[in-house]
Motif scaffolding. Structure first.
Motif, PDB file in Angstrom:
ATOM      1  N   MET A   1       1.005  -1.338  -0.158  1.00  0.00           N
ATOM      2  CA  MET A   1       0.063  -0.074  -0.419  1.00  0.00           C
ATOM      3  C   MET A   1       1.098   0.770  -0.449  1.00  0.00           C
ATOM      4  SD  MET A   1      -2.910   1.228   2.491  1.00  0.00           S
ATOM      5  CE  MET A   1      -2.410   0.719   4.318  1.00  0.00           C
ATOM      6  N   ASN A   2       0.450   1.890  -1.048  1.00  0.00           N
ATOM      7  CA  ASN A   2       1.363   3.376  -0.719  1.00  0.00           C
ATOM      8  C   ASN A   2       0.442   4.473  -0.333  1.00  0.00           C
ATOM      9  OD1 ASN A   2       3.893   2.123  -1.798  1.00  0.00           O
ATOM     10  ND2 ASN A   2       2.665   2.231  -4.038  1.00  0.00           N
ATOM     11  N   VAL A   3       0.471   5.421   0.603  1.00  0.00           N
ATOM     12  CA  VAL A   3       0.107   6.708   1.220  1.00  0.00           C
ATOM     13  C   VAL A   3       0.700   8.239   0.973  1.00  0.00           C
ATOM     14  CG1 VAL A   3      -1.175   7.286   3.145  1.00  0.00           C
ATOM     15  CG2 VAL A   3      -1.255   4.663   3.000  1.00  0.00           C
ATOM     16  N   LEU A   4       0.355   8.324   0.294  1.00  0.00           N
ATOM     17  CA  LEU A   4       0.785  10.088   0.511  1.00  0.00           C
ATOM     18  C   LEU A   4       0.060  10.917   1.706  1.00  0.00           C
ATOM     19  CD1 LEU A   4       2.885  12.154  -1.029  1.00  0.00           C
ATOM     20  CD2 LEU A   4       0.970  12.846  -2.635  1.00  0.00           C
ATOM     21  N   CYS A   5       0.658  11.445   2.427  1.00  0.00           N
ATOM     22  CA  CYS A   5       0.209  12.368   3.761  1.00  0.00           C
ATOM     23  C   CYS A   5       0.698  14.432   3.418  1.00  0.00           C
ATOM     24  CB  CYS A   5      -0.002  11.824   4.867  1.00  0.00           C
ATOM     25  SG  CYS A   5       0.237   9.825   5.058  1.00  0.00           S
ATOM     26  N   LEU A   6      -0.162  14.853   3.477  1.00  0.00           N
ATOM     27  CA  LEU A   6      -0.171  16.341   3.225  1.00  0.00           C
ATOM     28  C   LEU A   6      -0.011  17.127   4.855  1.00  0.00           C
ATOM     29  CD1 LEU A   6      -1.460  17.276  -0.078  1.00  0.00           C
ATOM     30  CD2 LEU A   6       1.784  16.386   0.416  1.00  0.00           C
ATOM     31  N   ASP A   7       0.550  18.343   4.853  1.00  0.00           N
ATOM     32  CA  ASP A   7       0.021  18.876   6.253  1.00  0.00           C
ATOM     33  C   ASP A   7       0.708  20.155   5.436  1.00  0.00           C
ATOM     34  OD1 ASP A   7      -0.536  20.304   8.413  1.00  0.00           O
ATOM     35  OD2 ASP A   7       0.554  19.079   9.534  1.00  0.00           O
ATOM     36  N   THR A   8      -0.201  21.324   5.374  1.00  0.00           N
ATOM     37  CA  THR A   8       0.449  23.089   5.519  1.00  0.00           C
ATOM     38  C   THR A   8      -0.342  23.887   5.514  1.00  0.00           C
ATOM     39  OG1 THR A   8      -1.752  22.770   2.926  1.00  0.00           O
ATOM     40  CG2 THR A   8       0.287  22.277   2.875  1.00  0.00           C
ATOM     41  N   LEU A  17       5.378  10.229   3.418  1.00  0.00           N
ATOM     42  CA  LEU A  17       5.085   9.107   2.453  1.00  0.00           C
ATOM     43  C   LEU A  17       5.184   7.451   2.754  1.00  0.00           C
ATOM     44  CD1 LEU A  17       4.489   8.047  -0.864  1.00  0.00           C
ATOM     45  CD2 LEU A  17       7.034   8.108  -1.416  1.00  0.00           C
ATOM     46  N   VAL A  18       4.322   7.141   2.700  1.00  0.00           N
ATOM     47  CA  VAL A  18       4.287   5.217   2.729  1.00  0.00           C
ATOM     48  C   VAL A  18       4.789   4.290   1.358  1.00  0.00           C
ATOM     49  CG1 VAL A  18       3.588   3.042   4.015  1.00  0.00           C
ATOM     50  CG2 VAL A  18       3.279   5.545   4.603  1.00  0.00           C
ATOM     51  N   LYS A  19       5.468   3.628   1.359  1.00  0.00           N
ATOM     52  CA  LYS A  19       5.792   2.926  -0.271  1.00  0.00           C
ATOM     53  C   LYS A  19       6.385   1.055   1.223  1.00  0.00           C
ATOM     54  CE  LYS A  19       8.920   2.114  -3.623  1.00  0.00           C
ATOM     55  NZ  LYS A  19      10.551   2.180  -4.499  1.00  0.00           N
ATOM     56  N   GLY A  20       4.811   0.735  -0.002  1.00  0.00           N
ATOM     57  CA  GLY A  20       4.966  -0.600   0.536  1.00  0.00           C
ATOM     58  C   GLY A  20       4.737  -0.207   2.425  1.00  0.00           C
ATOM     59  N   GLY A  21       5.503  -1.213   3.131  1.00  0.00           N
ATOM     60  CA  GLY A  21       5.735  -0.595   4.553  1.00  0.00           C
ATOM     61  C   GLY A  21       6.960   0.209   4.890  1.00  0.00           C
ATOM     62  N   GLU A  22       7.496   1.018   4.300  1.00  0.00           N
ATOM     63  CA  GLU A  22       9.088   2.249   4.305  1.00  0.00           C
ATOM     64  C   GLU A  22       7.994   3.468   4.603  1.00  0.00           C
ATOM     65  OE1 GLU A  22      13.192   1.699   2.593  1.00  0.00           O
ATOM     66  OE2 GLU A  22      11.622   1.124   1.415  1.00  0.00           O
ATOM     67  N   ASN A  50      12.252   7.959  -4.231  1.00  0.00           N
ATOM     68  CA  ASN A  50      10.869   6.621  -4.247  1.00  0.00           C
ATOM     69  C   ASN A  50      10.436   5.665  -4.992  1.00  0.00           C
ATOM     70  OD1 ASN A  50      12.000   6.937  -0.647  1.00  0.00           O
ATOM     71  ND2 ASN A  50      10.324   8.683  -1.647  1.00  0.00           N
ATOM     72  N   GLY A  51      10.840   6.516  -6.326  1.00  0.00           N
ATOM     73  CA  GLY A  51      10.623   5.350  -7.654  1.00  0.00           C
ATOM     74  C   GLY A  51       8.779   5.518  -7.621  1.00  0.00           C
ATOM     75  N   LEU A  52       7.976   6.713  -7.676  1.00  0.00           N
ATOM     76  CA  LEU A  52       6.799   6.352  -7.153  1.00  0.00           C
ATOM     77  C   LEU A  52       6.713   7.437  -8.210  1.00  0.00           C
ATOM     78  CD1 LEU A  52       5.704   5.490  -3.837  1.00  0.00           C
ATOM     79  CD2 LEU A  52       5.697   4.200  -5.348  1.00  0.00           C
ATOM     80  N   LYS A  53       4.913   7.198  -8.818  1.00  0.00           N
ATOM     81  CA  LYS A  53       4.027   8.539  -9.198  1.00  0.00           C
ATOM     82  C   LYS A  53       3.048   8.620  -8.664  1.00  0.00           C
ATOM     83  CE  LYS A  53       3.618   6.129 -13.320  1.00  0.00           C
ATOM     84  NZ  LYS A  53       3.779   4.824 -13.923  1.00  0.00           N
ATOM     85  N   ILE A  54       2.640  10.047  -8.893  1.00  0.00           N
ATOM     86  CA  ILE A  54       0.792  10.211  -8.301  1.00  0.00           C
ATOM     87  C   ILE A  54       0.208   8.506  -8.215  1.00  0.00           C
ATOM     88  CG2 ILE A  54       0.155  11.775 -10.025  1.00  0.00           C
ATOM     89  CD1 ILE A  54       0.590  12.056  -5.878  1.00  0.00           C
ATOM     90  N   SER A  55       0.230   8.621  -9.446  1.00  0.00           N
ATOM     91  CA  SER A  55      -0.762   7.574  -9.728  1.00  0.00           C
ATOM     92  C   SER A  55      -0.472   6.155  -9.404  1.00  0.00           C
ATOM     93  CB  SER A  55      -1.150   7.401 -11.471  1.00  0.00           C
ATOM     94  OG  SER A  55       0.380   6.717 -11.758  1.00  0.00           O
ATOM     95  N   ASP A  56       0.347   5.757  -8.719  1.00  0.00           N
ATOM     96  CA  ASP A  56       1.131   5.031  -7.493  1.00  0.00           C
ATOM     97  C   ASP A  56       0.520   4.558  -6.332  1.00  0.00           C
ATOM     98  OD1 ASP A  56       2.430   3.494  -8.996  1.00  0.00           O
ATOM     99  OD2 ASP A  56       4.589   4.490  -8.991  1.00  0.00           O
ATOM    100  N   ILE A  57      -0.255   5.985  -5.916  1.00  0.00           N
ATOM    101  CA  ILE A  57      -0.842   6.503  -4.535  1.00  0.00           C
ATOM    102  C   ILE A  57      -2.174   5.813  -4.340  1.00  0.00           C
ATOM    103  CG2 ILE A  57      -1.685   7.892  -2.236  1.00  0.00           C
ATOM    104  CD1 ILE A  57       1.815   7.964  -3.112  1.00  0.00           C
ATOM    105  N   ASP A  58      -2.328   4.884  -3.622  1.00  0.00           N
ATOM    106  CA  ASP A  58      -3.590   3.628  -2.907  1.00  0.00           C
ATOM    107  C   ASP A  58      -4.580   5.037  -2.031  1.00  0.00           C
ATOM    108  OD1 ASP A  58      -2.530   1.426  -4.085  1.00  0.00           O
ATOM    109  OD2 ASP A  58      -1.491   1.284  -2.821  1.00  0.00           O
TER     110      ASP A  58
END
Length: 189
Positions: A1-8, A17-22, A50-58
């Motif tokens: 699972m890939n997760v992107l979190c933002l705080d502005t 960013l979570v990529k797999g478990g990292e 981290n080798g991801l594109k925005i479309s890779d985010i779950d």
């Protein structure tokens, strides 16, 4: 699972960013007046590193407030745009709840001139209030002042909300107090 979190919501942009478990984090050097100019570049950088594109985010996570009115809108609008374009879900996180633990406490975010946005936790209840220093002094619980964004905590709270299915398709800004424009016009944002 890939997760992107933002705080502005604060002075600095925080990205988790979570990529797999990292887990990977980033905190910007620019001040809050630059959020709208640099946010997409910072997102692109952490993803590409981290080798991801925005479309890779779950899933997405976003701090919805309290904090800077404009900063909150930048983060929420960006997250909503990504989620809508990709058909993904969002975990809404408040800047204050991510710091709360199991113990009764009051988490405070300085909003200048002796005033604070606060999350008061007693038992299972969390109450969001705008308080001044003398009102805060009346509480006999642990007092925690939030002074900077902590992307590690944002990641943890986002993952917790994903796991418990506390998700939405459109995040909404969370303001404890009305903006100047809302006060002047009488129209809620």
């Amino acid at each position: 699972m890939n997760v992107l979190c933002l705080d502005t919501s604060g002075e600095k942009i925080a990205i988790g960013l979570v990529k797999g478990g990292e887990k990977f984090t980033f905190v910007s050097e620019e001040g809050s007046k630059k959020h709208n100019c640099v946010l997409l570049t910072h997102i692109d950088n952490i993803l590409s590193q981290n080798g991801l594109k925005i479309s890779d985010i779950d899933y997405f996570g976003v701090v919805t407030g309290p904090g800077s009115f404009t900063g909150i809108r930048v983060g929420v609008a960006t997250t909503n745009s990504f989620a809508m374009a990709l058909g993904k879900q969002i975990a809404e996180v408040t800047s204050l709840e991510q710091v709360l633990g199991e113990e009764d406490a009051i988490v405070m975010l300085d909003c200048k001139h002796g005033n604070y946005y606060c999350a008061v936790k007693t038992g299972d209840k969390i109450e969001y209030l705008a308080l001044n220093e003398s009102e805060i002094a009346q509480y006999s619980v642990n007092k925690i002042e939030l002074t900077q964004a902590v992307p590690e905590l944002l990641i943890e709270k986002t993952l917790e909300k994903i796991k418990s299915n506390q998700l939405t398709s459109q995040a909404k800004p969370f303001y404890i107090k009305k903006s100047s424009a809302e006060k002047e016009t009488g129209i809620d944002a």
